[in-house]
Scaffold this motif. Sequence first.
Motif, short mmCIF file in Angstrom:
data_model
loop_
_atom_site.label_atom_id
_atom_site.label_comp_id
_atom_site.label_asym_id
_atom_site.label_seq_id
_atom_site.Cartn_x
_atom_site.Cartn_y
_atom_site.Cartn_z
N UNK A 136 -1.53 10.41 1.52
CA UNK A 136 -1.85 10.76 1.87
C UNK A 136 -3.32 12.05 1.75
N UNK A 137 -2.31 13.15 1.50
CA UNK A 137 -3.33 14.28 1.50
C UNK A 137 -3.84 14.05 0.57
N UNK A 138 -3.24 13.41 -0.43
CA UNK A 138 -4.27 13.52 -1.51
C UNK A 138 -4.88 12.72 -2.04
N UNK A 139 -4.54 11.32 -1.12
CA UNK A 139 -5.90 10.79 -0.92
C UNK A 139 -7.27 11.18 -0.11
N UNK A 140 -7.08 11.69 0.60
CA UNK A 140 -7.75 12.28 1.39
C UNK A 140 -8.58 13.39 0.70
N UNK A 141 -7.61 13.89 0.10
CA UNK A 141 -8.78 15.10 -1.00
C UNK A 141 -9.65 14.20 -2.17
N UNK A 142 -9.11 13.04 -2.04
CA UNK A 142 -9.93 12.29 -2.83
C UNK A 142 -10.94 11.10 -2.70
N UNK A 143 -11.04 11.73 -0.92
CA UNK A 143 -12.51 10.74 -0.59
C UNK A 143 -11.51 9.19 -0.39
N UNK A 144 -10.25 9.18 -0.24
CA UNK A 144 -10.28 7.47 -0.62
C UNK A 144 -10.07 7.58 1.09
N UNK A 145 -10.03 5.83 1.77
CA UNK A 145 -9.64 5.51 3.13
C UNK A 145 -8.99 4.22 3.04
N UNK A 146 -8.70 3.95 2.09
CA UNK A 146 -6.95 3.01 1.81
C UNK A 146 -6.44 4.01 0.85
N UNK A 147 -4.97 3.62 0.88
CA UNK A 147 -4.30 3.38 -0.32
C UNK A 147 -3.94 2.77 -0.50
N UNK A 148 -3.45 2.35 -1.55
CA UNK A 148 -2.86 0.57 -2.13
C UNK A 148 -1.85 1.26 -3.08
N UNK A 149 -0.58 0.90 -2.98
CA UNK A 149 0.99 1.34 -3.56
C UNK A 149 1.69 0.57 -3.55
N UNK A 150 2.10 -0.30 -4.99
CA UNK A 150 3.50 -0.92 -5.64
C UNK A 150 4.39 -0.85 -4.81
N UNK A 151 4.79 -2.40 -4.32
CA UNK A 151 6.09 -2.48 -3.42
C UNK A 151 6.94 -1.62 -4.29
N UNK A 152 7.28 -1.47 -5.45
CA UNK A 152 8.65 -1.57 -6.42
C UNK A 152 8.68 0.14 -5.84
N UNK A 153 7.09 1.23 -5.24
CA UNK A 153 7.92 2.55 -4.95
C UNK A 153 7.98 2.71 -4.48
N UNK A 154 8.54 1.77 -3.53
CA UNK A 154 9.00 2.48 -2.06
C UNK A 154 10.64 1.89 -2.02
N UNK A 155 11.69 3.15 -1.66
CA UNK A 155 12.81 2.76 -1.26
C UNK A 155 13.31 1.71 -0.77
N UNK A 156 14.29 1.05 -0.96
CA UNK A 156 14.37 -0.18 -0.46
C UNK A 156 14.90 0.16 0.83
N UNK A 157 15.38 1.14 1.41
CA UNK A 157 14.96 1.30 2.62
C UNK A 157 13.80 1.08 3.69
N UNK A 158 13.17 1.20 3.48
CA UNK A 158 11.28 0.80 3.94
C UNK A 158 11.63 -0.38 4.41
N UNK A 159 12.21 -1.35 3.35
CA UNK A 159 11.96 -2.69 3.36
C UNK A 159 13.48 -3.53 5.05
N UNK A 160 14.72 -2.26 5.19
CA UNK A 160 14.91 -2.54 6.40
C UNK A 160 14.50 -1.98 7.00
N UNK A 161 14.04 -2.78 8.47
CA UNK A 161 13.68 -2.13 9.61
C UNK A 161 14.41 -1.17 10.07
N UNK A 162 15.85 -1.87 10.16
CA UNK A 162 16.26 -0.46 11.19
C UNK A 162 16.50 0.27 10.76
#
Length: 123
Positions: free
Chosen positions: A32-58
Amino acid sequence: MTAVQTIHDVPVLVCAPEGATLSREQDALDLIGDAGYQGAQWIAVPAARFDEAFFRLDTRVAGDMIQKFAQYGMGLAVLGDISRHTEGSSALRDFVRESNRGRQTWFLADVDALGERLGQHTA
């Protein structure tokens, strides 16, 4: 390569498929800090970059990360096929469906789908 692209007049930090795994709140804050510094309002992240725990809501990883995006007014688009995660979790399917109804966090197939959604919301 991670770069800011303008999609329907919206600056979007599009993250490269390769790179550090996002596994905790601090990873989200750094992005978020990097994106804000570059003036972005959205960040698009490939799903594969997220740890498996991200997809386990518990684990609360997704909720904690997404809350940071909301707190800082930064949109998040998770790009790619997450069907292997949603097939095994009705809670995740519901979470994705509800997220996609909103204007803050979207789970989409690719950058083209993000462009379509941004076009709908900026028109």
